[in-house]
Design a protein around this motif. Structure first.
Motif, short mmCIF file in Angstrom:
data_model
loop_
_atom_site.label_atom_id
_atom_site.label_comp_id
_atom_site.label_asym_id
_atom_site.label_seq_id
_atom_site.Cartn_x
_atom_site.Cartn_y
_atom_site.Cartn_z
N LYS A 1 -3.66 9.10 -36.94
CA LYS A 1 -4.50 9.64 -35.89
C LYS A 1 -4.81 11.12 -36.09
O LYS A 1 -5.94 11.53 -35.93
CB LYS A 1 -3.84 9.40 -34.52
N HIS B 1 0.73 8.31 -27.23
CA HIS B 1 0.66 6.85 -27.23
C HIS B 1 0.00 6.34 -25.95
O HIS B 1 0.26 6.86 -24.86
CB HIS B 1 2.09 6.29 -27.34
N LYS B 2 -0.83 5.34 -26.08
CA LYS B 2 -1.46 4.70 -24.92
C LYS B 2 -0.37 4.15 -24.01
O LYS B 2 0.55 3.47 -24.45
CB LYS B 2 -2.38 3.57 -25.37
N GLU B 3 -0.45 4.46 -22.72
CA GLU B 3 0.54 3.97 -21.75
C GLU B 3 -0.08 3.10 -20.68
O GLU B 3 0.53 2.12 -20.27
CB GLU B 3 1.26 5.15 -21.10
N LYS C 1 -6.28 6.89 -24.49
CA LYS C 1 -5.43 7.08 -25.66
C LYS C 1 -5.50 5.86 -26.59
O LYS C 1 -5.75 4.75 -26.15
CB LYS C 1 -3.99 7.32 -25.24
N PRO D 1 -3.24 3.55 -29.08
CA PRO D 1 -1.80 3.26 -29.21
C PRO D 1 -1.20 3.86 -30.48
O PRO D 1 -1.91 4.18 -31.43
CB PRO D 1 -1.74 1.74 -29.27
N GLU D 2 0.12 3.98 -30.45
CA GLU D 2 0.90 4.38 -31.63
C GLU D 2 2.01 3.36 -31.80
O GLU D 2 2.51 2.80 -30.82
CB GLU D 2 1.49 5.78 -31.45
N GLY D 3 2.38 3.09 -33.05
CA GLY D 3 3.44 2.13 -33.33
C GLY D 3 2.93 1.02 -34.24
O GLY D 3 1.84 1.11 -34.80
N TYR E 1 -2.02 -4.75 -29.27
CA TYR E 1 -1.61 -3.98 -28.10
C TYR E 1 -2.09 -4.71 -26.85
O TYR E 1 -3.22 -5.18 -26.84
CB TYR E 1 -2.21 -2.58 -28.14
N ASP F 1 5.26 -2.12 -24.26
CA ASP F 1 4.12 -1.45 -23.61
C ASP F 1 3.92 -2.00 -22.20
O ASP F 1 3.68 -1.24 -21.25
CB ASP F 1 2.84 -1.67 -24.42
N ASN G 1 -0.05 5.82 -36.53
CA ASN G 1 0.81 7.00 -36.56
C ASN G 1 0.16 8.16 -35.84
O ASN G 1 -1.07 8.29 -35.86
CB ASN G 1 1.08 7.39 -38.03
N PRO G 2 0.98 9.03 -35.22
CA PRO G 2 0.42 10.21 -34.52
C PRO G 2 -0.46 11.07 -35.41
O PRO G 2 -0.36 11.07 -36.59
CB PRO G 2 1.64 11.00 -34.08
#
Length: 160
Positions: free
Chosen positions: A29, A57-59, A65, A67-69, A90, A95, A159-160
């Motif tokens: 990202k 990360h998308k919450e 956002k 997502p991350e992961g 996702y 999540d 990844n961030p």
């Protein structure tokens, strides 16, 4: 066929691919890059755009956002509102649990896709960085390659 990877050939509306298997997709990202890998070898890489609030990360639904992961490519949509799209798995159980603890929905419908089909939305996307609602966007030519090369079930690391 100048722009096409040697293993990509046009077949009607879609490209067909007979090169090395894409064993994972990596999204960095911060660098705004998507990589298609076969083991440790980079087969292709692309610039990308993200959600309108790209850090973190998308919450919850609507947070803008990406997502991350680790997730998986779990579906494809040839009739998307964008020029082709492939779905990312996702939200996962963690999540959903985190969003539920906040009394919110985690959202969903996260895709790697091309440009909007709607002309007004396409003009806006061309003017604005990180214009999606949380998806990963590439050019139409690039999503045609990705759509042909990446199979359902392929892991994707965001990844961030």
């Amino acid at each position: 066929m100048g722009r096409l990877h040697p293993a990509l050939t046009p077949t009607n509306k879609f490209l067909s691919y007979d090169g090395p298997e894409v064993t994972s997709v990596v999204v960095n990202k911060g660098a705004r890059r998507v990589y298609l890998l076969n083991g440790d070898d980079i087969l292709r890489s692309y610039d990308m755009e993200l959600g309108f609030a790209p850090l973190g990360h998308k919450e919850i639904e609507g947070d803008g956002k990406t997502p991350e992961g680790q997730y998986f490519i779990d579906r494809r949509n040839p009739n998307s509102a964008y020029h082709l799209s492939i779905g990312i798995s996702y939200p996962n159980a963690a999540d959903r649990a985190k969003a539920a603890a906040m009394g919110k929905s985690p959202g969903g419908e996260i895709f790697l896709h091309g440009e909007p089909n709607n002309p007004k939305a396409r003009r806006r996307a061309a003017r604005v960085d990180d214009w999606t609602a949380g998806c990963i966007a590439v050019t139409n030519e690039e999503i045609e390659e990705i759509y042909a090369m990446v199979k359902n079930g392929t892991p994707i690391f965001l990844n961030p």
